[in-house]
Design an enzyme around this catalytic site. Structure first.
Site, PDB file in Angstrom:
ATOM      1  N   ASP A   1      -3.890  -8.099  11.656  1.00 16.96           N
ATOM      2  CA  ASP A   1      -2.257  -8.409  10.717  1.00 16.96           C
ATOM      3  C   ASP A   1      -1.507  -8.766  12.667  1.00 16.96           C
ATOM      4  O   ASP A   1      -0.515  -7.830  12.935  1.00 16.96           O
ATOM      5  CB  ASP A   1      -2.284  -6.916  10.547  1.00 16.96           C
TER       6      ASP A   1
ATOM      7  N   THR B   1       6.147   3.569   4.101  1.00 22.20           N
ATOM      8  CA  THR B   1       6.740   3.831   6.331  1.00 22.20           C
ATOM      9  C   THR B   1       7.708   4.942   5.851  1.00 22.20           C
ATOM     10  O   THR B   1       9.043   4.426   5.367  1.00 22.20           O
ATOM     11  CB  THR B   1       6.481   3.234   6.803  1.00 22.20           C
TER      12      THR B   1
ATOM     13  N   PHE C   1       0.898  -1.329   0.131  1.00 23.22           N
ATOM     14  CA  PHE C   1      -0.418  -0.169   0.502  1.00 23.22           C
ATOM     15  C   PHE C   1       0.650   1.394   0.149  1.00 23.22           C
ATOM     16  O   PHE C   1       0.277   2.415  -0.231  1.00 23.22           O
ATOM     17  CB  PHE C   1      -0.584   0.058   1.505  1.00 23.22           C
TER      18      PHE C   1
END
Length: 336
Positions: A155, A39, A36
């Site tokens: 998750d 980070t 996605f």
């Protein structure tokens, strides 16, 4: 140097010093990459001590209006979840800001100084039972709060738990896969977000099918417990072809009581598991002194004999791997 490492190094050089959020956040490191987006570790230039923070960038795979709408909902849901949870629980990162720039979405979160729990789980090393119990209790307590807010994390894995440096508590991170309980009337985009999100090896069967339950998170905690008790990565454990259950009990020295509790946490069918974190915690508390005493004595003996090998040791990989083979990773890199 591997091709992936070369690409990451090039990306580091490209982004080092870049500013986002109207110039407020200066990137100092790429912390992780995924399907996605990326980070970053950044510094907040608008505060006098320039504290570190974690910036998550969500990059939509398409700029088509339908895909942008889906990405915006995913982005907003994670921001809302962090806002709600982080402000109420000390073991969940706080949301500091969120914004959109050039059809890319950014979440700014509290930086947690410490190390991922995965650093404490080397392959081939079984943790002492008392340490496993302490870790399980702490994770389940945090999860109990998350579930009380009608949120399924989806998750749970060692790299999404950070051992905080200043007090050694575990902090649950990465709420990008969360699913809030939906009411009738929600649009198709929200239901689309529930499909196939999680990490193989820790993900419950019903979650893989797109139907996560609260105790899908408990299943993931159970798989972590098996990893701690066997020293074997979940992806390397065999599954019974008839029942779907993981075969692991003969690969640990853990007490029968703890093995039975963990087995119920990770039962193949969610209706056969503990239905709440409270049930799982109560089961752990009911383990008799006879169950944990041998492990406690083993821990004391181990502490008294530094330099001795752990008595609970396994081979890190199945014998199917030949010398010189490339060994598969146990899980993705940590993200926040």
């Amino acid at each position: 140097m591997a091709e992936g490492a070369i690409r990451l190094e090039g990306r580091q050089q490209e982004l080092l010093g870049a500013r986002i959020g109207g110039g407020r956040y200066q990137i100092i490191q790429i912390h992780g990459t995924g399907g996605f987006g990326e980070t970053y570790i950044a510094e907040d230039l608008h505060r006098p001590d320039r504290p570190k923070c974690v910036v998550k960038k969500l990059s939509p795979s398409s700029r088509e209006p339908k895909h942008l709408k889906l990405a915006r909902r995913l982005f907003q849901r994670e921001a809302e979840t962090l806002e709600k949870l982080g402000n109420q629980h000390d073991q969940i990162p706080q949301l500091l800001a969120y914004f959109e720039e050039e059809t890319e979405f950014y979440l700014v979160q509290e930086f947690i100084a410490g190390h991922p729990l995965s650093n404490e789980l080397p392959l081939g090393h079984q943790l002492p039972e008392t340490k496993v119990l302490a870790i399980l209790r702490e994770i389940l307590q945090v999860l109990g709060f998350v579930h009380s807010q009608h949120v399924i994390h989806r998750d749970i894995k060692p790299s999404n738990l950070i051992r905080r440096a200043h007090d050694t508590h575990l902090v649950l991170i990465d709420f990008g896969a969360v699913k809030g309980l939906q009411t009738a009337g929600d649009d198709e985009f929200v239901s689309d977000l529930t499909i196939g999100i999680g990490t193989q090896g820790y993900m419950a069967p019903e979650q893989q099918a797109g139907h996560p339950q609260f105790n899908s998170d408990i299943y993931a905690v159970g798989m972590m417990a098996v990893q701690m008790l066997t020293g074997i990565a979940p992806s390397q454990l065999p599954r019974d072809a008839d029942t779907g259950e993981i075969d692991w009990q003969d690969k640990t020295h853990a007490s029968v009581g703890l093995v039975n509790v963990v087995q119920k946490m990770m039962a193949y069918h969610y209706k056969q598991r503990y239905q709440s974190t409270d049930e799982a915690l109560q089961a752990l508390k009911k383990l008799s002194l006879h169950t944990t005493l041998p492990s406690m004595l083993s821990d004391l003996l181990q502490d008294a004999m530094p330099g001795q090998e752990e008595v609970q040791a396994t081979q890190p990989w199945p014998t199917a791997f030949e010398e010189g083979d490339d060994l598969p990773p146990t899980q993705p890199p940590p993200t926040q």
